[in-house]
Design a protein around this motif. Structure first.
Motif, short mmCIF file in Angstrom:
data_model
loop_
_atom_site.label_atom_id
_atom_site.label_comp_id
_atom_site.label_asym_id
_atom_site.label_seq_id
_atom_site.Cartn_x
_atom_site.Cartn_y
_atom_site.Cartn_z
N LYS A 1 0.75 0.98 -4.51
CA LYS A 1 -0.34 1.47 -4.81
C LYS A 1 -0.95 0.42 -6.06
O LYS A 1 -2.17 -0.03 -5.93
CB LYS A 1 -0.53 2.73 -5.45
N SER B 1 -4.81 11.18 -2.86
CA SER B 1 -4.90 10.86 -1.42
C SER B 1 -3.89 11.48 -0.43
O SER B 1 -2.92 12.09 -0.89
CB SER B 1 -4.58 9.14 -1.47
N TYR C 1 9.85 8.67 5.37
CA TYR C 1 8.58 8.82 6.32
C TYR C 1 8.87 8.32 7.78
O TYR C 1 8.11 8.80 8.68
CB TYR C 1 7.50 7.73 5.48
N PHE D 1 2.97 1.67 3.38
CA PHE D 1 3.72 2.78 3.12
C PHE D 1 3.54 3.94 3.92
O PHE D 1 2.19 4.14 4.50
CB PHE D 1 3.82 2.84 1.74
N ASP E 1 1.09 4.85 7.19
CA ASP E 1 0.54 3.63 7.74
C ASP E 1 1.27 3.53 9.20
O ASP E 1 0.24 3.20 10.05
CB ASP E 1 0.91 2.56 6.84
N LYS F 1 -6.24 -4.39 4.87
CA LYS F 1 -6.41 -2.97 4.50
C LYS F 1 -7.09 -2.58 3.40
O LYS F 1 -8.07 -1.50 3.46
CB LYS F 1 -4.85 -2.38 4.38
#
Ligand code: IMP
Length: 197
Positions: free
Chosen positions: A13, A71, A96, A153, A156, A176
């Motif tokens: 980020k 988010s 993830y 990350f 995505d 992006k």
């Protein structure tokens, strides 16, 4: 140069944020850069509430202007889950790869028109006196059928952007940032940040 803290420890980020604010005369510090260790309970009911909770807590602690974002991914077929629980979905320490495969599995036989999803981002700018401003933005897309891409990350690799026919993990950071929820929310906030410089 004006200093502003971005209340995150997520280096991905920070990269996105520094890229977007690079033309402003402002030094953006992460919590780590600022030497802050804070355990803030994000118990808001919305992305906006959580962003303000984080930014105002760090602003009170440091006396600096602080940005914070909250988010996440909303999958319509899953009643907008994981939503504000995106980071904690299936457990904070779960990879993830597992989270993304779980969502793909849940949507295994679901047709394209029911796979709609969006990334949502609320960004708050707070000062030490409790004043706050919030901007929200989204990127609309759908959940793909397989894990694709190496960039980015989180979710995505399963989030498809219709205009590109690619996942956000297949886009470059520049591509992006131009279209992402965080990019758009931060761009909306950029004017307010410029006023501080
Ligand atoms: P936050 O750090 O509290 O904002 O939690 C956001 C979580 O939502 C992240 O840990 C990811 O799981 C997910 N997320 C937010 N933005 C993105 C993105 O741009 N790509 C992929 N996943 C994201």
């Amino acid at each position: 140069m004006k200093k502003i803290i971005f209340a995150t420890s997520n280096e991905n980020k920070m990269k996105e944020i520094r890229e977007i604010l690079k033309d402003l005369d402002v030094e953006v510090l992460s919590l780590k850069d600022a030497g802050i260790k804070a355990d803030i309970v994000e118990d808001g009911k919305t992305f906006e509430e959580n962003a303000v909770i984080k930014a105002s807590a760090i602003a009170r602690l440091t006396g600096e202007f602080v940005l914070a974002d909250d988010s996440g991914l909303e999958v319509d077929y899953l009643d907008k889950a994981p939503g504000i629980y995106s980071a904690r979905f299936l457990g904070e320490d779960t990879s993830y790869d597992i989270k993304n495969n779980y969502i793909l599995d849940k949507l295994k036989d679901v047709p394209l028109e029911k796979r709609s999803a969006r990334f949502v981002c609320a960004i708050a700018l707070c000062d030490k006196d409790g004043n706050s401003l919030v901007k929200r933005a989204t990127i609309e897309g759908y959940i793909g059928y397989e894990i694709k891409g190496e960039n980015g990350f989180g979710y995505d690799p399963i989030f498809m952007v219709p205009e590109f026919n690619k996942t956000t993990a297949e886009l470059s950071m520049e591509e992006k940032n131009k279209i992402s929820h965080r990019g758009k929310a931060l761009l909306a906030m950029k004017g307010e940040i410029a006023k501080l410089c």
